[in-house]
Design a protein around this motif. Structure first.
Motif, PDB file in Angstrom:
ATOM      1  N   GLY A  13       0.774  -1.226   0.000  1.00  0.00           N
ATOM      2  CA  GLY A  13       0.000   0.000   0.000  1.00  0.00           C
ATOM      3  C   GLY A  13       0.809   1.281   0.000  1.00  0.00           C
ATOM      4  N   ALA A  14       2.122   1.202  -0.127  1.00  0.00           N
ATOM      5  CA  ALA A  14       2.953   2.408  -0.102  1.00  0.00           C
ATOM      6  C   ALA A  14       2.621   3.366  -1.238  1.00  0.00           C
ATOM      7  CB  ALA A  14       4.436   2.028  -0.154  1.00  0.00           C
ATOM      8  N   GLU A  81       8.854  12.515 -11.344  1.00  0.00           N
ATOM      9  CA  GLU A  81       8.803  11.101 -11.679  1.00  0.00           C
ATOM     10  C   GLU A  81       7.550  10.490 -11.050  1.00  0.00           C
ATOM     11  OE1 GLU A  81      12.001   8.858  -9.846  1.00  0.00           O
ATOM     12  OE2 GLU A  81      11.821   9.974  -8.007  1.00  0.00           O
ATOM     13  N   PRO A  82       7.100   9.357 -11.576  1.00  0.00           N
ATOM     14  CA  PRO A  82       5.933   8.702 -10.974  1.00  0.00           C
ATOM     15  C   PRO A  82       6.220   8.338  -9.518  1.00  0.00           C
ATOM     16  CG  PRO A  82       6.400   7.766 -13.131  1.00  0.00           C
ATOM     17  CD  PRO A  82       7.559   8.652 -12.776  1.00  0.00           C
ATOM     18  N   GLN A  83       5.401   8.854  -8.628  1.00  0.00           N
ATOM     19  CA  GLN A  83       5.630   8.651  -7.201  1.00  0.00           C
ATOM     20  C   GLN A  83       5.380   7.219  -6.756  1.00  0.00           C
ATOM     21  OE1 GLN A  83       6.938  11.404  -5.085  1.00  0.00           O
ATOM     22  NE2 GLN A  83       7.439  11.518  -7.259  1.00  0.00           N
ATOM     23  N   CYS A  84       4.473   6.517  -7.415  1.00  0.00           N
ATOM     24  CA  CYS A  84       4.225   5.119  -7.063  1.00  0.00           C
ATOM     25  C   CYS A  84       5.496   4.293  -7.268  1.00  0.00           C
ATOM     26  CB  CYS A  84       3.068   4.533  -7.864  1.00  0.00           C
ATOM     27  SG  CYS A  84       3.237   4.632  -9.664  1.00  0.00           S
ATOM     28  N   VAL A  87       8.296   5.049  -4.593  1.00  0.00           N
ATOM     29  CA  VAL A  87       8.158   4.513  -3.232  1.00  0.00           C
ATOM     30  C   VAL A  87       7.989   2.998  -3.176  1.00  0.00           C
ATOM     31  CG1 VAL A  87       7.192   6.677  -2.368  1.00  0.00           C
ATOM     32  CG2 VAL A  87       5.650   4.833  -3.080  1.00  0.00           C
ATOM     33  N   CYS A  88       7.804   2.354  -4.301  1.00  0.00           N
ATOM     34  CA  CYS A  88       7.551   0.909  -4.316  1.00  0.00           C
ATOM     35  C   CYS A  88       8.784   0.131  -3.861  1.00  0.00           C
ATOM     36  CB  CYS A  88       7.138   0.446  -5.706  1.00  0.00           C
ATOM     37  SG  CYS A  88       6.775  -1.323  -5.777  1.00  0.00           S
ATOM     38  N   PRO A  89       8.652  -0.668  -2.787  1.00  0.00           N
ATOM     39  CA  PRO A  89       9.819  -1.399  -2.282  1.00  0.00           C
ATOM     40  C   PRO A  89      10.215  -2.603  -3.131  1.00  0.00           C
ATOM     41  CG  PRO A  89       7.898  -1.965  -0.985  1.00  0.00           C
ATOM     42  CD  PRO A  89       7.478  -0.864  -1.934  1.00  0.00           C
ATOM     43  N   VAL A  90       9.347  -3.041  -4.050  1.00  0.00           N
ATOM     44  CA  VAL A  90       9.681  -4.208  -4.877  1.00  0.00           C
ATOM     45  C   VAL A  90       9.696  -3.877  -6.372  1.00  0.00           C
ATOM     46  CG1 VAL A  90       8.947  -5.937  -3.209  1.00  0.00           C
ATOM     47  CG2 VAL A  90       7.273  -5.008  -4.802  1.00  0.00           C
TER      48      VAL A  90
END
Length: 116
Positions: A13-14, A81-84, A87-90
């Motif tokens: 959910g990040a 840049e796309p923030q998703c 922040v995505c850890p994977v």
């Protein structure tokens, strides 16, 4: 282009709160065009495509978080840049090779979603 979330998503959910267009939803969650935008009532996308901005739409994925392509602007006009993806850890928020949009098209989509 839009960003997609691959099936490598760990459902942390990040990404969801980072989206300026409220285009990211939890697996199985219904969505609306009006969520996080200025769209209301009947909207015309052109080319004969219309929708009720306030009507619940079916979830795009029941497995992992997903991004509504019609609401994704790749954060153009908001961030560098796309923030998703940032922040995505994977690293499962990636470019959707099937949806290519120019910066001009993305800025026009931002203006459409957030008309003042």
């Amino acid at each position: 282009m839009a960003i997609i979330i691959t099936d490598e998503c760990i459902n942390c959910g990040a990404c969801e709160p980072e989206c300026p267009n409220n285009a990211i939803y939890d697996a199985g969650e219904s969505w609306r065009y009006s969520d996080g935008t200025s769209l209301t009532g009947m909207i015309d996308f052109g080319g004969g495509k219309t929708a009720d901005a306030d009507e619940l739409q079916a979830a795009i994925s029941d497995e992992v978080y997903y991004i509504v392509p019609d609401k994704c602007t790749e954060c153009v006009g908001f961030h560098d840049e796309p923030q998703c993806a940032a922040v995505c850890p994977v690293d499962c928020c990636v470019d959707d090779e099937d949806r290519r949009e120019t910066e001009e098209e993305l800025l026009a989509k931002k203006a459409f979603l957030h008309a003042e």
